[in-house]
Design a protein around this motif. Structure first.
Motif, PDB file in Angstrom:
ATOM      1  N   GLU A   5      -2.497  94.745 -39.216  1.00 30.45           N
ATOM      2  CA  GLU A   5      -1.676  93.534 -39.093  1.00 30.45           C
ATOM      3  C   GLU A   5      -1.630  93.050 -37.650  1.00 30.45           C
ATOM      4  N   ARG A   6      -1.543  93.981 -36.698  1.00 28.74           N
ATOM      5  CA  ARG A   6      -1.526  93.585 -35.284  1.00 28.74           C
ATOM      6  C   ARG A   6      -2.830  92.894 -34.902  1.00 28.74           C
ATOM      7  N   ARG A   7      -3.973  93.399 -35.385  1.00 27.29           N
ATOM      8  CA  ARG A   7      -5.264  92.762 -35.107  1.00 27.29           C
ATOM      9  C   ARG A   7      -5.310  91.353 -35.708  1.00 27.29           C
ATOM     10  N   ARG A   8      -4.854  91.208 -36.929  1.00 25.66           N
ATOM     11  CA  ARG A   8      -4.879  89.924 -37.615  1.00 25.66           C
ATOM     12  C   ARG A   8      -4.046  88.879 -36.861  1.00 25.66           C
ATOM     13  N   PHE A   9      -2.904  89.286 -36.313  1.00 25.04           N
ATOM     14  CA  PHE A   9      -2.049  88.370 -35.560  1.00 25.04           C
ATOM     15  C   PHE A   9      -2.454  88.257 -34.094  1.00 25.04           C
ATOM     16  N   GLY A  10      -3.432  89.016 -33.654  1.00 22.48           N
ATOM     17  CA  GLY A  10      -3.897  88.938 -32.269  1.00 22.48           C
ATOM     18  C   GLY A  10      -2.997  89.632 -31.278  1.00 22.48           C
ATOM     19  N   ILE A  11      -2.210  90.592 -31.730  1.00 23.29           N
ATOM     20  CA  ILE A  11      -1.310  91.323 -30.843  1.00 23.29           C
ATOM     21  C   ILE A  11      -2.085  92.488 -30.229  1.00 23.29           C
ATOM     22  N   LYS A  12      -2.145  92.528 -28.906  1.00 29.43           N
ATOM     23  CA  LYS A  12      -2.920  93.553 -28.214  1.00 29.43           C
ATOM     24  C   LYS A  12      -2.140  94.842 -27.997  1.00 29.43           C
ATOM     25  N   LYS A  13      -0.859  94.722 -27.669  1.00 30.48           N
ATOM     26  CA  LYS A  13      -0.058  95.904 -27.351  1.00 30.48           C
ATOM     27  C   LYS A  13       1.116  96.014 -28.308  1.00 30.48           C
ATOM     28  N   LYS A  14       1.548  97.231 -28.522  1.00 34.28           N
ATOM     29  CA  LYS A  14       2.761  97.460 -29.299  1.00 34.28           C
ATOM     30  C   LYS A  14       3.963  97.145 -28.418  1.00 34.28           C
ATOM     31  N   ASP A  15       5.047  96.705 -29.048  1.00 32.85           N
ATOM     32  CA  ASP A  15       6.296  96.533 -28.312  1.00 32.85           C
ATOM     33  C   ASP A  15       6.860  97.917 -28.034  1.00 32.85           C
ATOM     34  N   PRO A  16       7.218  98.192 -26.797  1.00 33.41           N
ATOM     35  CA  PRO A  16       7.759  99.514 -26.489  1.00 33.41           C
ATOM     36  C   PRO A  16       9.132  99.721 -27.136  1.00 33.41           C
ATOM     37  N   MET A  17       9.389 100.942 -27.567  1.00 31.31           N
ATOM     38  CA  MET A  17      10.687 101.295 -28.146  1.00 31.31           C
ATOM     39  C   MET A  17      11.559 101.813 -27.023  1.00 31.31           C
ATOM     40  N   ILE A  18      12.739 101.242 -26.895  1.00 32.82           N
ATOM     41  CA  ILE A  18      13.653 101.626 -25.819  1.00 32.82           C
ATOM     42  C   ILE A  18      14.937 102.138 -26.443  1.00 32.82           C
ATOM     43  N   SER A  19      15.392 103.268 -25.970  1.00 26.00           N
ATOM     44  CA  SER A  19      16.666 103.819 -26.434  1.00 26.00           C
ATOM     45  C   SER A  19      17.751 103.461 -25.436  1.00 26.00           C
ATOM     46  N   ILE A  20      18.852 102.964 -25.961  1.00 25.74           N
ATOM     47  CA  ILE A  20      19.974 102.578 -25.107  1.00 25.74           C
ATOM     48  C   ILE A  20      21.239 103.235 -25.653  1.00 25.74           C
ATOM     49  N   LYS A  21      22.004 103.804 -24.740  1.00 23.64           N
ATOM     50  CA  LYS A  21      23.272 104.415 -25.145  1.00 23.64           C
ATOM     51  C   LYS A  21      24.303 103.330 -25.438  1.00 23.64           C
ATOM     52  N   GLN A  22      25.245 103.663 -26.284  1.00 22.33           N
ATOM     53  CA  GLN A  22      26.313 102.723 -26.626  1.00 22.33           C
ATOM     54  C   GLN A  22      27.120 102.341 -25.388  1.00 22.33           C
ATOM     55  N   SER A  23      27.305 103.281 -24.470  1.00 19.50           N
ATOM     56  CA  SER A  23      28.057 102.969 -23.254  1.00 19.50           C
ATOM     57  C   SER A  23      27.321 101.923 -22.408  1.00 19.50           C
ATOM     58  N   ASP A  24      25.973 101.959 -22.412  1.00 14.61           N
ATOM     59  CA  ASP A  24      25.203 100.945 -21.680  1.00 14.61           C
ATOM     60  C   ASP A  24      25.347  99.571 -22.337  1.00 14.61           C
ATOM     61  N   ILE A  25      25.349  99.549 -23.663  1.00 21.40           N
ATOM     62  CA  ILE A  25      25.528  98.289 -24.386  1.00 21.40           C
ATOM     63  C   ILE A  25      26.911  97.720 -24.097  1.00 21.40           C
ATOM     64  N   ASP A  26      27.939  98.576 -24.116  1.00 23.04           N
ATOM     65  CA  ASP A  26      29.305  98.126 -23.830  1.00 23.04           C
ATOM     66  C   ASP A  26      29.419  97.570 -22.418  1.00 23.04           C
ATOM     67  N   ARG A  27      28.773  98.234 -21.457  1.00 23.46           N
ATOM     68  CA  ARG A  27      28.809  97.778 -20.061  1.00 23.46           C
ATOM     69  C   ARG A  27      28.119  96.421 -19.935  1.00 23.46           C
ATOM     70  N   MET A  28      26.972  96.243 -20.604  1.00 19.93           N
ATOM     71  CA  MET A  28      26.256  94.961 -20.555  1.00 19.93           C
ATOM     72  C   MET A  28      27.097  93.848 -21.173  1.00 19.93           C
ATOM     73  N   LYS A  29      27.808  94.151 -22.266  1.00 18.12           N
ATOM     74  CA  LYS A  29      28.679  93.159 -22.892  1.00 18.12           C
ATOM     75  C   LYS A  29      29.801  92.748 -21.951  1.00 18.12           C
ATOM     76  N   GLU A  30      30.410  93.730 -21.291  1.00 18.08           N
ATOM     77  CA  GLU A  30      31.501  93.435 -20.359  1.00 18.08           C
ATOM     78  C   GLU A  30      31.015  92.575 -19.203  1.00 18.08           C
ATOM     79  N   GLU A  31      29.838  92.901 -18.650  1.00 11.60           N
ATOM     80  CA  GLU A  31      29.286  92.119 -17.545  1.00 11.60           C
ATOM     81  C   GLU A  31      28.981  90.693 -17.980  1.00 11.60           C
TER      82      GLU A  31
END
Length: 106
Positions: A5-31
Motif C-alpha cells: 500500500e505504501r508503494r502504491r501511494f508513493g510513500i517512501k518512509k514509514k511515519d515514526p512511532m513516538i511514545s509520549i507520557k501522559q504527563s508530557d501531554i498534560d504539560r503541552m496542553k497547559e502551555e
C-alpha cells in the motif's frame, strides 16, 4: 498500512512511532492553554485601545456611541484576522504614537 500500500501511494518512509507520557501531554496542553489565553487577552486589550487611539473623535457623539465603538472594534479585528496587522505592529504603534505600553507582549 503494509509495504504494498505504501508503494502504491508513493510513500517512501514509514511515519515514526513516538511514545509520549501522559504527563508530557498534560504539560503541552497547559502551555497551549496559557499561550492562547495570553493571545486572547492581548487582542482583547490592544484592538479596542487602537480603535480609541484612531477614532476617538467619532466616538464623542453620545447617541449610538457604543454601537459605533463595537463596529470600529470589529473592523480592527477583521484587519487582524485578514493579516493586515499583527499584535507586534499594534504594540509598536500604541507605544510610539499613543505612549501606551502593554505588559506581557510577546
Amino acid at each position: 498500512m503494509n509495504r504494498q500500500e505504501r508503494r502504491r501511494f508513493g510513500i517512501k518512509k514509514k511515519d515514526p512511532m513516538i511514545s509520549i507520557k501522559q504527563s508530557d501531554i498534560d504539560r503541552m496542553k497547559e502551555e497551549a492553554t496559557e499561550k492562547g489565553c495570553k493571545l486572547a487577552f492581548n487582542l482583547m486589550l490592544a484592538l479596542p485601545a487602537m480603535v480609541i487611539h484612531d477614532k476617538y473623535g467619532l466616538l464623542m457623539k453620545k447617541e449610538g456611541r457604543v454601537g459605533r465603538f463595537v463596529d470600529l472594534c470589529m473592523e480592527q479585528y477583521k484587519c487582524y484576522e485578514e493579516g493586515y496587522i499583527t499584535l507586534q505592529e499594534l504594540a509598536k504603534c500604541l507605544k510610539d504614537e499613543a505612549g501606551v505600553k502593554i505588559k506581557g507582549w510577546y
